[in-house]
Scaffold this active site. Structure first.
Site, short mmCIF file in Angstrom:
data_model
loop_
_atom_site.label_atom_id
_atom_site.label_comp_id
_atom_site.label_asym_id
_atom_site.label_seq_id
_atom_site.Cartn_x
_atom_site.Cartn_y
_atom_site.Cartn_z
N GLY A 208 36.15 47.13 48.34
CA GLY A 208 37.18 46.57 47.46
C GLY A 208 38.55 47.12 47.78
O GLY A 208 38.75 47.76 48.81
N ASN A 209 39.50 46.86 46.90
CA ASN A 209 40.84 47.40 47.08
C ASN A 209 41.42 47.78 45.72
O ASN A 209 40.79 47.56 44.70
CB ASN A 209 41.73 46.39 47.82
N ARG A 210 42.64 48.33 45.74
CA ARG A 210 43.19 48.93 44.53
C ARG A 210 44.10 48.00 43.72
O ARG A 210 44.82 48.45 42.85
CB ARG A 210 43.97 50.19 44.91
N SER A 211 44.06 46.71 44.01
CA SER A 211 44.94 45.81 43.26
C SER A 211 44.48 45.71 41.80
O SER A 211 43.31 45.50 41.51
CB SER A 211 44.90 44.42 43.89
#
Ligand code: CTP
Length: 400
Positions: A208-211
């Site tokens: 995933g990512n941190r958005s």
């Protein structure tokens, strides 16, 4: 401004209890709130609750404290009136200028912005009488928030739920700060993606990512406030649905693509604010991947995800559709942004610098909006909603 004076009108619906949360948010953020319930509202939440939470006396009638002329003074001194919940009856009275209690008198004497947050059963909301009353109020400049879809009183579900109190609070905050916007996106359908995709490895793990999704949600809120029909494709945000916005929840990049392309078919504008994973694991393990004692872990093989923004830009559903991308860069921010704008083929690219403590999850942002026409619009550090308003200004110029 001195402490902003807010009148919280509460009419008689079961959602009155949610107005307590709205009241708390308003008082805790420094607003002086006077609650004016209707007599029916007191069947749901008593005067003691409103009085204790607001720190002011509470009355429903014009006959209390007559020497203070409350039916005129309360409205005259308000910076904002918000009615939540607004029943069908209350909308009808407001639209026709009836004044048979303190709240309806206040609505007639107020010269400040007025926000209505309706809540009622779907049939009542959809009835032509209610719809005409809402249209009348909007034409006169009132903000009428679209009700949310979901569980209603009893076993029924449908459109008519009071939006999340936090979202009504956001509308109030925005209206107090900027007044009522011209509905310059009325009649337009805008599609916004927000959040970050998650690409599953097994039932418990993902890449995933941190958005956080906050910028996309700010775009959705501001577009709705400017009159647009808004479809928000939300990837793993965990944020409450913005008031008056259709929200479609997705998980992966492939799901996001499908939902965005479907919604984009009749959209005037598509804004890709989501952080989309460029790659996904080639295989998905149906069971949890176990460590094998004494052995090196198996490498994770990745395959490319589709580039949704490039696809949207290349195969526009309509020739006049405006496509907007976002680019989060850590180095050579502007140069990388210009290259990316050309590569993606979109009309506008919002470029911002990211890092460990910048942008992700924060309430603020700073960016430059690059246009395919060579334009460059710097957006100073400020709330994500301010950036959103500038994006819509640039989009409306291109739409017209
Ligand atoms: N985007 C997309 N589909 C992808 C990747 C990104 O639609 N598979 C969109 C994002 O929503 C964003 C824009 O493209 O609006 C730029 O995202 P970014 O991750 O910066 O672009 P990349 O193409 O992944 O560029 P980089 O080489 O910097 O990773």
């Amino acid at each position: 401004m001195d402490t902003p004076k807010v009148v919280l009108g509460v009419s008689g619906g079961i959602a009155a209890y949610k107005a307590c949360e709205l009241l708390r948010r308003l008082t805790e953020s420094g607003h002086d709130v006077r609650v004016v319930p209707t007599a029916s509202a007191l069947h749901f939440v008593g005067a003691a609750t409103w009085s204790a939470l607001s720190g002011h006396p509470v009355s429903t009638e014009v006959w209390d404290d007559v020497h203070e002329v409350p039916h005129v003074r309360i409205g005259q001194h308000a910076d904002l009136v918000v009615v939540a919940p607004a029943t069908a009856d209350m909308l009808a009275k407001a639209a026709h200028g009836l004044a048979d209690d303190l709240l309806t008198n206040t609505l007639l004497t107020a010269r400040c912005p007025v926000v209505f947050a309706p809540a009622m059963h779907t049939e009542m909301w959809e009835h032509p009488a209610t719809q005409e009353n809402v249209a009348t109020l909007r034409r006169r400049g009132a903000v009428v928030i679209e009700p949310a879809v979901g569980r209603l009183t009893g076993v029924d579900t449908g459109k008519g739920r009071l939006p999340d109190p936090g979202e009504i609070f956001e509308v109030c905050r925005r209206v107090l700060a900027r007044g009522v916007r011209e509905p310059d996106l009325a009649g337009r359908h805008v599609v916004i993606s927000a959040g970050g995709t998650r690409e599953p490895l097994d039932p418990v793990r993902f890449l995933g990512n941190r958005s956080s999704g906050k910028q996309g949600y700010a775009l959705a809120r501001t577009a709705a406030a400017r009159g647009a029909r808004v479809t928000l494709i939300a990837a793993n945000t965990g944020l409450p649905d913005p008031a008056g916005v259709d929200v479609v929840q997705v998980g992966t990049a492939v799901q996001l693509r499908e939902a965005v392309l479907k919604a984009a078919a009749d959209a005037d504008t598509v804004v890709m604010a989501a952080a989309v994973a460029d790659f996904r694991p080639e295989t998905y393990a149906a069971g949890k991947i176990k460590k094998k004692d004494g052995k090196e872990p198996d490498p994770i093989v990745l395959v490319r995800n589709p580039d949704i923004l490039a696809e949207l830009s290349a195969d526009r559903a309509r020739a006049d559709q405006v496509v907007v991308g976002f680019a989060a860069e850590t180095d050579d921010v502007l140069a990388n942004g210009r290259t990316k704008l050309r590569r993606k083929g979109c009309d506008l690219l919002v470029v911002n610098e990211v890092g460990e403590r910048r942008t992700f999850g924060s309430e603020e942002n700073e960016a430059v909006v690059l246009g395919a026409d060579g334009s460059e619009t710097p957006v100073p550090h400020g709330p994500k909603e301010a950036l959103a308003e500038i994006v819509w200004d640039l989009v409306t110029q291109r739409l017209s």
